[in-house]
Design a protein around this motif. Structure first.
Motif, mmCIF file in Angstrom:
data_model
loop_
_atom_site.group_PDB
_atom_site.id
_atom_site.type_symbol
_atom_site.label_atom_id
_atom_site.label_comp_id
_atom_site.label_asym_id
_atom_site.label_seq_id
_atom_site.Cartn_x
_atom_site.Cartn_y
_atom_site.Cartn_z
ATOM 1 N N ILE A 57 0.834 -1.206 0.000
ATOM 2 C CA ILE A 57 0.000 0.000 0.000
ATOM 3 C C ILE A 57 0.868 1.255 0.000
ATOM 4 N N ALA A 58 0.613 2.132 -0.996
ATOM 5 C CA ALA A 58 1.352 3.391 -1.092
ATOM 6 C C ALA A 58 0.491 4.592 -0.721
ATOM 7 N N ARG A 59 -0.817 4.508 -0.972
ATOM 8 C CA ARG A 59 -1.707 5.612 -0.609
ATOM 9 C C ARG A 59 -3.123 5.076 -0.449
ATOM 10 N N VAL A 60 -3.964 5.875 0.226
ATOM 11 C CA VAL A 60 -5.344 5.487 0.514
ATOM 12 C C VAL A 60 -6.264 6.639 0.129
ATOM 13 N N GLU A 61 -7.412 6.301 -0.475
ATOM 14 C CA GLU A 61 -8.456 7.279 -0.754
ATOM 15 C C GLU A 61 -9.723 6.881 0.006
ATOM 16 N N TYR A 62 -10.547 7.888 0.309
ATOM 17 C CA TYR A 62 -11.746 7.671 1.095
ATOM 18 C C TYR A 62 -12.965 8.132 0.295
ATOM 19 N N GLY A 63 -14.084 7.391 0.426
ATOM 20 C CA GLY A 63 -15.264 7.714 -0.363
ATOM 21 C C GLY A 63 -16.538 7.716 0.445
ATOM 22 N N VAL A 64 -17.519 8.468 -0.057
ATOM 23 C CA VAL A 64 -18.859 8.475 0.520
ATOM 24 C C VAL A 64 -19.854 8.234 -0.604
ATOM 25 N N GLY A 65 -21.051 7.721 -0.239
ATOM 26 C CA GLY A 65 -22.075 7.456 -1.234
ATOM 27 C C GLY A 65 -21.725 6.261 -2.096
ATOM 28 N N GLY A 66 -22.544 6.047 -3.123
ATOM 29 C CA GLY A 66 -22.282 4.967 -4.062
ATOM 30 C C GLY A 66 -22.477 3.582 -3.506
ATOM 31 N N GLU A 67 -23.344 3.459 -2.473
ATOM 32 C CA GLU A 67 -23.504 2.151 -1.838
ATOM 33 C C GLU A 67 -24.086 1.097 -2.765
ATOM 34 N N SER A 68 -24.797 1.509 -3.808
ATOM 35 C CA SER A 68 -25.435 0.530 -4.692
ATOM 36 C C SER A 68 -24.472 -0.103 -5.685
ATOM 37 N N LEU A 69 -23.254 0.421 -5.779
ATOM 38 C CA LEU A 69 -22.295 -0.090 -6.756
ATOM 39 C C LEU A 69 -21.076 -0.697 -6.072
ATOM 40 N N PRO A 70 -20.675 -1.901 -6.456
ATOM 41 C CA PRO A 70 -19.408 -2.430 -5.963
ATOM 42 C C PRO A 70 -18.268 -1.466 -6.292
ATOM 43 N N ARG A 71 -17.448 -1.168 -5.299
ATOM 44 C CA ARG A 71 -16.296 -0.252 -5.404
ATOM 45 C C ARG A 71 -16.688 1.214 -5.519
ATOM 46 N N GLY A 72 -17.976 1.523 -5.618
ATOM 47 C CA GLY A 72 -18.384 2.919 -5.645
ATOM 48 C C GLY A 72 -17.780 3.697 -6.797
ATOM 49 N N TRP A 73 -17.044 4.753 -6.483
ATOM 50 C CA TRP A 73 -16.456 5.627 -7.501
ATOM 51 C C TRP A 73 -15.629 4.848 -8.515
ATOM 52 N N TYR A 74 -14.982 3.796 -8.094
ATOM 53 C CA TYR A 74 -14.092 3.029 -8.965
ATOM 54 C C TYR A 74 -14.770 1.781 -9.549
ATOM 55 N N HIS A 75 -16.078 1.794 -9.602
ATOM 56 C CA HIS A 75 -16.776 0.698 -10.279
ATOM 57 C C HIS A 75 -16.290 0.634 -11.728
ATOM 58 N N PRO A 76 -15.993 -0.571 -12.236
ATOM 59 C CA PRO A 76 -15.349 -0.681 -13.555
ATOM 60 C C PRO A 76 -16.210 -0.259 -14.741
ATOM 61 N N LEU A 82 -24.867 5.958 -15.985
ATOM 62 C CA LEU A 82 -25.500 6.779 -17.011
ATOM 63 C C LEU A 82 -26.842 6.207 -17.450
ATOM 64 N N VAL A 83 -26.956 4.885 -17.484
ATOM 65 C CA VAL A 83 -28.140 4.269 -18.102
ATOM 66 C C VAL A 83 -29.097 3.620 -17.107
ATOM 67 N N PHE A 84 -28.669 3.411 -15.867
ATOM 68 C CA PHE A 84 -29.547 2.817 -14.873
ATOM 69 C C PHE A 84 -29.932 3.864 -13.835
ATOM 70 N N GLY A 85 -31.216 4.006 -13.608
ATOM 71 C CA GLY A 85 -31.709 5.009 -12.683
ATOM 72 C C GLY A 85 -31.330 4.727 -11.243
ATOM 73 N N ASN A 86 -31.288 5.795 -10.439
ATOM 74 C CA ASN A 86 -30.992 5.699 -9.007
ATOM 75 C C ASN A 86 -29.658 5.016 -8.732
ATOM 76 N N THR A 87 -28.703 5.243 -9.605
ATOM 77 C CA THR A 87 -27.376 4.654 -9.452
ATOM 78 C C THR A 87 -26.347 5.768 -9.372
ATOM 79 N N SER A 88 -25.536 5.737 -8.340
ATOM 80 C CA SER A 88 -24.520 6.771 -8.154
ATOM 81 C C SER A 88 -23.206 6.126 -7.745
ATOM 82 N N ARG A 89 -22.112 6.687 -8.240
ATOM 83 C CA ARG A 89 -20.795 6.212 -7.847
ATOM 84 C C ARG A 89 -20.355 6.803 -6.507
ATOM 85 N N GLY A 90 -21.082 7.790 -5.997
ATOM 86 C CA GLY A 90 -20.597 8.495 -4.817
ATOM 87 C C GLY A 90 -19.465 9.422 -5.210
#
Length: 258
Positions: A57-76, A82-90
């Motif tokens: 481990i060289a660095r750590v990032e912290y996120g909020v929101g995006g609970e509906s997506l695995p990995r949140g902001w970094y979902h692949p 964009l195409v599925f409603g009520n979906t957010s990366r946080g």
């Protein structure tokens, strides 16, 4: 796309016997069989990664929101929010404060590769941490997430020329823990699969097999993406391949993304 209404209509037709869900296509069944056959391999890989990853481990990032997506902001997936409603990366937090309600931590190595994700959940005063580790193989990244010692989420991403070309996510629950090997009959599986094509402007199409089990495909969409004169994604149109045959693209509704 109103996903809830679509699913309600799907369920209603199924319950009234007016629609029969199709089986999985062969290539998806083969992928599921492959990962089930390697279940113990991934268990052992997970244990090894769990021991060794913290050293890198060289660095750590912290996120909020995006609970509906695995990995949140970094979902692949490049298109899911964009195409599925009520979906957010946080979002990724720039600064931590005493009021920050951190839902995820992402860990990176010196090469800026994501090597570990922690997700934090609270339910009925019980706090849980789900940890995912990653295996990098040439142009492939495999994610392994284990919780409760009897369930495993496995993801597979494939890349060409630095761009993701397909993404598979499987949630696997073993019915009888401790067997030397597993088959399709021994597990409960749910998943989704997306495949993408690109043109000179960016993403051009996405073929999405959504909400499938080991036996049945519940949703299948095909998306066409359009870009403005500056190359930015401007909107999309979609075919629902589960309900009808593929129609002419110029007859589809255009849905702007901004």
């Amino acid at each position: 796309m109103n996903q809830d209404n679509h699913y309600d209509d799907l369920t209603r037709r199924y319950e009234t016997k007016k629609f029969e869900f199709p089986p999985l296509p062969d290539f998806l069944e083969q992928k599921i069989r492959l990962y089930i056959s390697r279940y113990h391999d991934f268990e052992n890989m997970y244990k090894k990664l769990k021991r060794e990853t913290d050293k890198s481990i060289a660095r750590v990032e912290y996120g909020v929101g995006g609970e509906s997506l695995p990995r949140g902001w970094y979902h692949p997936s490049p298109i899911v929010d964009l195409v599925f409603g009520n979906t957010s990366r946080g979002k990724v937090l720039k600064h931590l404060t005493a009021r920050s309600n951190v839902k995820r931590k992402w860990y990176f190595d010196n090469g800026n590769r994501l090597i570990k994700t922690e997700e934090f959940y609270a339910y009925d005063d019980i706090n849980s941490v789900y940890t995912e580790y990653y295996i990098y193989e040439a142009n492939k990244r495999i994610g392994i997430l284990v919780y409760d010692d009897s369930a495993m989420n496995i993801s597979e991403e494939n890349y060409e020329n630095g761009r993701i070309v397909d993404y598979l996510h499987l949630s696997i629950n073993v019915c009888e823990v401790g067997k030397e090997s597993y088959t399709l009959q021994d597990i409960i599986v749910a998943g989704n699969f997306e495949a993408y094509t690109y043109d000179e402007k960016g993403i051009a199409t996405a073929d999405v097999y959504d909400d499938f089990t080991k036996d049945i495909l519940f949703q299948h969409f095909f998306f066409y993406f359009e870009h403005d004169n500056e190359g930015y994604l401007s909107g999309y149109s979609q075919d629902d391949l589960l309900w009808k045959t593929k129609c002419d693209r110029d007859k589809l509704d255009f849905i702007p993304v901004y």
